[in-house]
Design a protein around this motif. Structure first.
Motif, PDB file in Angstrom:
ATOM      1  N   UNK A   3      12.024   1.629  -2.491  1.00 51.52           N
ATOM      2  CA  UNK A   3      10.779   2.351  -2.279  1.00 51.52           C
ATOM      3  C   UNK A   3       9.561   1.466  -2.417  1.00 51.52           C
ATOM      4  N   UNK A   4       8.393   2.129  -2.521  1.00 53.47           N
ATOM      5  CA  UNK A   4       7.115   1.437  -2.618  1.00 53.47           C
ATOM      6  C   UNK A   4       6.755   1.210  -4.076  1.00 53.47           C
ATOM      7  N   UNK A   5       5.937   0.188  -4.342  1.00 45.64           N
ATOM      8  CA  UNK A   5       5.576  -0.103  -5.730  1.00 45.64           C
ATOM      9  C   UNK A   5       4.197  -0.744  -5.820  1.00 45.64           C
ATOM     10  N   UNK A   6       3.520  -0.467  -6.936  1.00 50.12           N
ATOM     11  CA  UNK A   6       2.226  -1.086  -7.265  1.00 50.12           C
ATOM     12  C   UNK A   6       2.359  -1.712  -8.642  1.00 50.12           C
ATOM     13  N   UNK A  74     -16.099   1.316  -6.021  1.00 48.83           N
ATOM     14  CA  UNK A  74     -15.527   2.638  -5.843  1.00 48.83           C
ATOM     15  C   UNK A  74     -16.525   3.769  -6.008  1.00 48.83           C
ATOM     16  N   UNK A  75     -17.751   3.461  -6.410  1.00 44.83           N
ATOM     17  CA  UNK A  75     -18.768   4.492  -6.603  1.00 44.83           C
ATOM     18  C   UNK A  75     -19.232   5.030  -5.249  1.00 44.83           C
ATOM     19  N   UNK A 312      -7.804   3.627  -6.715  1.00 45.11           N
ATOM     20  CA  UNK A 312      -6.353   3.729  -6.839  1.00 45.11           C
ATOM     21  C   UNK A 312      -5.751   4.458  -5.637  1.00 45.11           C
ATOM     22  N   UNK A 313      -6.465   5.453  -5.123  1.00 43.60           N
ATOM     23  CA  UNK A 313      -5.997   6.124  -3.907  1.00 43.60           C
ATOM     24  C   UNK A 313      -5.963   5.146  -2.739  1.00 43.60           C
ATOM     25  N   UNK A 314      -6.970   4.261  -2.664  1.00 40.29           N
ATOM     26  CA  UNK A 314      -6.999   3.263  -1.596  1.00 40.29           C
ATOM     27  C   UNK A 314      -5.838   2.283  -1.717  1.00 40.29           C
ATOM     28  N   UNK A 315      -5.473   1.935  -2.953  1.00 36.69           N
ATOM     29  CA  UNK A 315      -4.322   1.049  -3.145  1.00 36.69           C
ATOM     30  C   UNK A 315      -3.069   1.684  -2.555  1.00 36.69           C
TER      31      UNK A 315
END
Length: 381
Positions: A3-6, A74-75, A312-315
């Motif tokens: 799977x995917x990972x960060x 991110x602001x 984090x959503x963008x990551x």
């Protein structure tokens, strides 16, 4: 691992290389899904260490996998800066040396070192704030329109801004170090009174700096960066001051009452913007005052995502637009390295003040910094 990972590295820089090498040695830098590496600042301590860190990461991870995080990006107000400029011809058509007199970027903190003196004394405000947060804000203000709204196109333009900045000289920089004083009516000790700070420390807790961009758009427009600890209030803002009208249409009597238009973008504590312009006060007398047109994210949209929520959503989505590329990091360190190699003496300022008085001397043709509460504007150069 399937799977995917960060992998999120919020660790001391000295541990980066061994951790990254460890991930690579056990085959975790790639897999059947995507693999992404999030790196928290500081990205190095100077140019040489930043280059070594980037090289170490690149031995294991491709640049397309790396997300160097700067939470200021991110602001919502920062993200909106690109929309504000490039989706509104009203502003982009005036976003140049013909219409703008100067740009100020302020990141002020009420807090002191708060138990982090041992770490902070090895870092200081230039490394902790200027090299990353304020520099990123400056590039977004100054960048040219990207060829498209992709991560690399935007970051290409930011790097061009960094490379266009003229060499910074000592007389363009004022270092400060807070002494005893009062913040919000409470007495606070000075930086040197912290037991973990050497008595002869020259570490700056504030930096005020003037930058000059050698570009067609910004030639002759000074950019002022200001940051510090134990300032009177917590405030992050960008103030863009426009030039005054070329003719005193209302006569010399009223010329001193006229204020240049100012666009103020606030990042914290309240995200939004204000546009200050002159209007006539109702009545028979010709009286002119400056008032703000006001926009608040909270008022318009209610709760907005925290910066880290967005990043984090963008990551997860694989969007690197709001993350810093390796050449950006190194270009910023290269810009400030001469000051790190030969730093000016840190001048004392009382806690609760806006840095040393000498910082105001950098403001050519200016009386003081723009502040929303005092409505202080400066005459046009």
């Amino acid at each position: 691992l399937p799977g995917n990972r960060v992998f999120y590295l919020a660790i001391p820089p000295t541990a980066f290389e061994s951790v990254v090498d460890g991930l690579g040695s056990v085959g975790l830098s790639s897999g059947p899904g995507w693999t992404r590496l999030v790196v928290e600042k500081p990205i190095g301590h100077d140019l040489a260490s930043a280059q070594a860190l980037n090289n170490g990461i690149h031995r294991v991870f491709d640049e397309s996998q790396i997300y160097r995080i700067d939470h200021y990006l991110g602001k919502e107000t920062v993200q909106n800066l690109l929309v504000f400029r490039f989706a509104n011809h009203l502003f982009e058509s005036t976003w140049n040396r013909d219409r703008i007199a100067l740009v100020e970027i302020t990141v002020a903190e009420e807090l002191g070192v708060e138990g982090r003196a041992g770490y902070y004394d090895q870092t200081g405000a230039l490394r902790d704030m200027i090299q990353n947060h304020l520099t990123q804000l400056m590039t977004l203000v100054a960048m040219e329109p990207p060829v498209d709204f992709s991560a690399d196109a935007i970051r290409d333009e930011k790097v061009k801004v960094l490379r266009s900045i003229e060499p910074i000289h000592r007389n363009d920089v004022v270092f400060g170090q807070y002494g005893p004083g009062a913040v919000e009516g409470e007495s606070v000790p000075g930086y040197l009174e912290d037991p973990d700070v050497p008595a002869d420390s020259n570490t700056p807790t504030s930096v005020i700096m003037r930058l000059r961009l050698n570009s067609w758009r910004w030639q002759g427009v000074p950019f002022y960066l200001r940051t510090g600890k134990r300032f009177p209030e917590r405030l992050t803002q960008i103030a863009v001051t426009y030039r005054e009208p070329p003719v005193a249409l209302f006569g010399l009597k009223h010329r001193n009452l006229l204020k240049p238009d100012v666009l103020r973008l606030e990042l914290q504590p309240n995200e939004g913007f204000e546009l200050y312009f002159d209007v006539k006060v109702p009545g028979s007398e010709l009286e002119i005052v400056s008032i703000p047109f006001h926009f608040s994210y909270d008022e318009a949209f209610g709760r907005i995502p925290e910066a880290y929520e967005t990043l984090l959503a963008d990551v997860v989505e694989g969007d690197q637009t709001l993350f810093v590329r390796a050449d950006e990091v190194e270009a910023a360190w290269s810009l400030y390295q001469p000051i790190l190699d030969d730093p000016p003496r840190s001048l004392s300022y009382a806690a609760g003040e806006w840095g040393p008085d000498e910082g105001n001397d950098l403001l050519a043709h200016a009386q003081s910094w723009f502040m929303p509460d005092s409505r202080v504007h400066r005459p046009h150069p």
